[in-house]
Design a protein around this motif. Structure first.
Motif, mmCIF file in Angstrom:
data_model
loop_
_atom_site.group_PDB
_atom_site.id
_atom_site.type_symbol
_atom_site.label_atom_id
_atom_site.label_comp_id
_atom_site.label_asym_id
_atom_site.label_seq_id
_atom_site.Cartn_x
_atom_site.Cartn_y
_atom_site.Cartn_z
ATOM 1 N N LYS A 92 69.099 58.275 -25.434
ATOM 2 C CA LYS A 92 70.270 57.364 -25.905
ATOM 3 C C LYS A 92 69.981 56.793 -27.021
ATOM 4 N N ALA A 93 69.201 57.203 -27.896
ATOM 5 C CA ALA A 93 69.053 56.831 -29.369
ATOM 6 C C ALA A 93 69.309 57.681 -30.341
ATOM 7 N N THR A 94 69.686 56.890 -31.457
ATOM 8 C CA THR A 94 70.106 58.048 -32.695
ATOM 9 C C THR A 94 68.964 58.867 -33.191
ATOM 10 N N ARG A 95 69.159 60.144 -33.398
ATOM 11 C CA ARG A 95 68.144 60.761 -34.245
ATOM 12 C C ARG A 95 68.755 61.321 -35.349
ATOM 13 N N TYR A 96 67.799 61.038 -36.474
ATOM 14 C CA TYR A 96 68.318 61.383 -37.921
ATOM 15 C C TYR A 96 67.328 62.575 -38.130
ATOM 16 N N LEU A 97 67.971 63.735 -38.256
ATOM 17 C CA LEU A 97 67.279 64.977 -38.581
ATOM 18 C C LEU A 97 67.256 65.318 -40.079
ATOM 19 N N TYR A 98 66.082 65.407 -40.565
ATOM 20 C CA TYR A 98 66.140 65.775 -42.200
ATOM 21 C C TYR A 98 65.572 66.958 -42.206
ATOM 22 N N LEU A 99 66.287 67.895 -42.896
ATOM 23 C CA LEU A 99 65.987 69.432 -43.032
ATOM 24 C C LEU A 99 65.728 69.764 -44.659
ATOM 25 N N ALA A 100 64.495 70.330 -44.806
ATOM 26 C CA ALA A 100 64.224 70.536 -46.184
ATOM 27 C C ALA A 100 63.814 72.126 -46.131
ATOM 28 N N ARG A 101 64.380 72.839 -47.130
ATOM 29 C CA ARG A 101 63.797 74.189 -47.313
ATOM 30 C C ARG A 101 62.186 74.250 -48.210
ATOM 31 N N HIS A 102 61.482 75.041 -47.772
ATOM 32 C CA HIS A 102 60.006 74.993 -48.543
ATOM 33 C C HIS A 102 60.439 75.134 -50.083
ATOM 34 N N GLY A 103 59.263 74.833 -50.829
ATOM 35 C CA GLY A 103 59.506 74.640 -52.480
ATOM 36 C C GLY A 103 59.415 76.293 -52.802
ATOM 37 N N GLU A 104 59.857 76.419 -53.870
ATOM 38 C CA GLU A 104 59.717 77.812 -54.660
ATOM 39 C C GLU A 104 58.262 78.673 -54.236
ATOM 40 N N ALA A 105 58.581 79.687 -53.604
ATOM 41 C CA ALA A 105 57.520 80.472 -53.328
ATOM 42 C C ALA A 105 57.080 81.589 -54.390
ATOM 43 N N SER A 106 55.566 81.984 -54.361
ATOM 44 C CA SER A 106 55.224 83.434 -55.092
ATOM 45 C C SER A 106 56.261 84.693 -54.561
ATOM 46 N N THR A 107 55.955 85.438 -55.393
ATOM 47 C CA THR A 107 56.965 86.956 -55.255
ATOM 48 C C THR A 107 56.410 87.396 -53.864
#
Length: 207
Positions: A4-19
């Protein structure tokens, strides 16, 4: 316990990765630190990250900029294909190209993906339990962010395809009791200087 409470879902893609995707590049580490600084002062109660090194390293660098936010690995935040569409679901003009693209992924990313994706929706894409708002960050990969945004907009299941997310960009979805999900913002790179933006994004779509 009733949700019954609001959820704020933060979504982040990982940082740039090696080859070989075994670690973050110098650019990826800078991106992660700057995202952590962007989130300073936010009321995060938890950070979840996928099991792959690029997601874990990003999550740890973000957490290092924050105060005592617990970090937890979750297979639901992993890198997988969330939904495998049938040809008849897809626009005829692009069906061949879309199915050919999906066929390039190994079986370990395709076969368990739909079940994990449904579990991710059940776990995260809903109001929070209890009576206090909850703010959670998931450090994950492009496909899961696309899947969760698609679901928030009630788009067809195949429509996760075509949604792209830049490295260390930020998306926030609000799940309030008795109301439809709301995408507050998507692919926000305001915390990154110009030279660190758009990595991981198809070149033809970069602005």
């Amino acid at each position: 316990m009733t949700a019954k409470a609001t959820r704020y879902l933060y979504l982040a893609r990982h940082g740039e990765a090696s080859t070989d995707e075994s670690e973050l590049t110098d650019t990826g580490r800078q991106q992660a630190v700057l995202l952590g600084k962007r989130l300073e002062g936010s009321p995060l109660s938890a950070i979840y990250h996928g099991p792959l090194p690029r997601a874990e390293q990003t999550a740890r660098l973000i957490r290092d900029q924050l105060d005592n936010v617990p970090l937890q690995q979750s297979k639901l935040a992993g890198d997988y294909i969330p939904y495998l569409p049938k040809r008849e679901e897809l626009p005829p003009v692009s069906a061949d190209a879309m199915l050919a693209h999906l066929s390039q992924f190994p079986a370990e990313e395709r076969e368990p993906g739909p079940e994990l994706a449904q579990a991710a929706l059940a776990r995260f894409a809903r109001p929070a339990d209890g009576d206090q708002p909850r703010h959670e960050l998931i450090v994950t990969h492009n496909f899961l962010i696309a899947w969760l945004v698609r679901a928030a907009l009630d788009s067809p299941k195949w429509r996760w395809m075509g949604l792209n997310h830049a490295n260390a960009a930020l998306t926030v979805i609000r799940y309030a009791p008795g109301r439809p999900a709301s995408v507050l913002f998507y692919n926000d790179m305001g915390h990154l200087p110009i030279n660190l933006r758009w990595t991981g994004f198809p070149p033809e779509l970069q602005l």
